[in-house]
Write an enzyme that holds these catalytic residues in place. Structure first.
Site, mmCIF file in Angstrom:
data_model
loop_
_atom_site.group_PDB
_atom_site.id
_atom_site.type_symbol
_atom_site.label_atom_id
_atom_site.label_comp_id
_atom_site.label_asym_id
_atom_site.label_seq_id
_atom_site.Cartn_x
_atom_site.Cartn_y
_atom_site.Cartn_z
ATOM 1 N N ASP A 253 24.045 55.728 11.038
ATOM 2 C CA ASP A 253 24.265 55.851 9.604
ATOM 3 C C ASP A 253 25.472 55.006 9.286
ATOM 4 O OD1 ASP A 253 26.848 57.542 8.650
ATOM 5 O OD2 ASP A 253 26.241 58.139 10.664
ATOM 6 N N CYS A 301 12.407 37.860 2.164
ATOM 7 C CA CYS A 301 12.521 39.308 1.964
ATOM 8 C C CYS A 301 11.495 39.760 0.930
ATOM 9 C CB CYS A 301 13.938 39.651 1.501
ATOM 10 S SG CYS A 301 14.157 41.388 1.118
ATOM 11 N N CYS A 303 11.631 42.652 -0.735
ATOM 12 C CA CYS A 303 12.128 43.726 -1.599
ATOM 13 C C CYS A 303 11.886 43.367 -3.073
ATOM 14 C CB CYS A 303 13.602 44.023 -1.333
ATOM 15 S SG CYS A 303 14.758 42.929 -2.159
ATOM 16 N N CYS A 306 14.190 40.540 -4.421
ATOM 17 C CA CYS A 306 13.862 39.172 -3.999
ATOM 18 C C CYS A 306 12.534 38.688 -4.575
ATOM 19 C CB CYS A 306 13.856 39.089 -2.480
ATOM 20 S SG CYS A 306 15.499 39.331 -1.788
ATOM 21 N N HIS A 332 18.217 45.521 -2.052
ATOM 22 C CA HIS A 332 18.062 44.430 -1.089
ATOM 23 C C HIS A 332 18.796 44.724 0.221
ATOM 24 C CE1 HIS A 332 17.852 40.564 0.830
ATOM 25 N NE2 HIS A 332 19.148 40.738 1.062
#
Ligand SMILES: [Zn+2]
Length: 353
Positions: A253, A301, A303, A306, A332
């Site tokens: 994390d 990418c 996402c 993008c 992103h």
């Protein structure tokens, strides 16, 4: 694969941070779309606001925040030691005062930390530990290890009295010992003896060098049971994660992808012919050179950011303080981290790592 009450998790995995019950600026649906399997929330913050009673009345943390995947909560130990004022460690818990509620006195015990996580209804709970600062005298690190073991024993006694919680919740212990090999070994030996569901290495990424951290991984990870998940708390940069996976770590994390996004620092993949793993750079979207750059942040990418927006547009939003840029950049950066984990899992499966 790690099985939890809210679904199975493919290891190794990265947990986006939802400290107060929200990944900053994103919806749970967006988290799913970026590939998040599990979120991390925090006992310390949620016990202070809104308080466990409110979340219990809402039907648990999953209902309250609208996330139906697994949730891990940190026990609050690290936060008490890093955020709270006037904290005082006692044998049976830690006393602290907070400013958010007008300097009220709180007393967090190992039992209460589990009681709160039971109220939240999380899938993976961490037991309360004592996190020594870095750097600190060896004597202080030794005391942290001793008390962490005592609190682990108290946690275990509490778990015996709460069999339903024990059955549906994975409970992890946190290894301490700073950068001292003998203390780490002692902490691992004592905690592994208690047979928890997983083990975390705590007290790292608190200011020590990468070299020192990797040295701890060198001797500590082989001592942790191979058939239980191993979690490196609060780590880290992509290169730290890759190195830790090579050492045998399963869970991560870190605030980096979300926090850096809000400061306009964007993680971009470079195609690296020599390695299957990710080679990357961090670009600053506020930089003038992006003012008329109509290409996406990363043309490879997938996402939402993008697929739909240019660097020039994000640069403009950042310069004009439009809150939308915080969302787009966070989406992103998280996609970058979660893609990295996917690539690492693929690399492990096909023997490339
Ligand atoms: Zn992207």
């Amino acid at each position: 694969m790690l099985k939890t009450s809210h679904g199975d998790l493919e290891t190794p995995f990265f947990m986006p941070i939802a400290t107060k019950g929200a990944v900053k600026s994103l919806t749970p649906q967006e988290m799913k779309e970026t590939g998040a399997q599990v979120l991390l929330s925090n006992t310390y913050h949620l016990m202070l606001r809104p308080g466990v009673q409110v979340i219990k009345k809402a039907g648990g943390l999953h209902h309250f925040m609208g996330w139906n995947g697994p949730i891990l909560t940190d026990s609050g130990g690290f936060q008490v030691f890093s955020l709270a004022r006037q904290r005082k460690i006692k044998g049976n818990g830690v006393e602290f005062f907070t400013e958010t509620d007008g300097g009220k006195r709180h007393f967090l015990t190992p039992e209460l930390a589990l009681e709160i996580q039971k109220g939240l209804g999380v899938d993976i709970a961490m037991i309360l530990d004592v996190c020594a600062p870095y750097p600190c005298e060896k004597e202080e690190a030794k005391r942290a290890v001793e008390l962490t073991t005592i609190w682990a024993r108290k946690s275990l006694a509490w778990l015996k009295k709460n069999p339903v919680f024990r059955k549906k919740t994975l409970v992890f212990a946190i290894v301490q010992g700073s950068v001292h090999r003998d203390l780490r070994e002692k902490s691992i030996k004592e905690l592994v003896n208690f047979d928890f569901d997983g083990y975390a290495l705590g007290g790292l990424a608190v200011g020590e060098s990468n070299k020192k951290m990797y040295k701890v991984l060198d001797y500590a990870v082989p001592l942790l049971p191979e058939d239980k998940p191993r979690y490196l708390m609060g780590i880290g940069k992509p290169e730290n994660i890759i190195e830790a996976v090579k050492h045998g770590i399963d869970m991560f994390d870190c605030v980096i992808p979300t926090r850096e996004a809000r400061h306009g620092r964007i993680y971009i993949k470079n195609e690296n012919q020599k390695s299957q793993l990710m080679d990357y750079q961090v670009i600053r979207i506020a930089n003038q050179k992006h003012r008329e750059d109509f290409s996406p942040l990363d043309s490879n990418c997938q996402c939402y950011t993008c697929r739909n927006f240019s660097r020039a547009y994000l640069h403009h939003l950042f310069k004009t303080n439009e809150v939308l840029v915080l969302r787009l950049a966070t989406l992103h950066n998280l996609k970058f981290y979660l893609d990295l984990m996917r690539m690492i899992r693929e690399g492990l499966n096909n023997g490339k790592i």
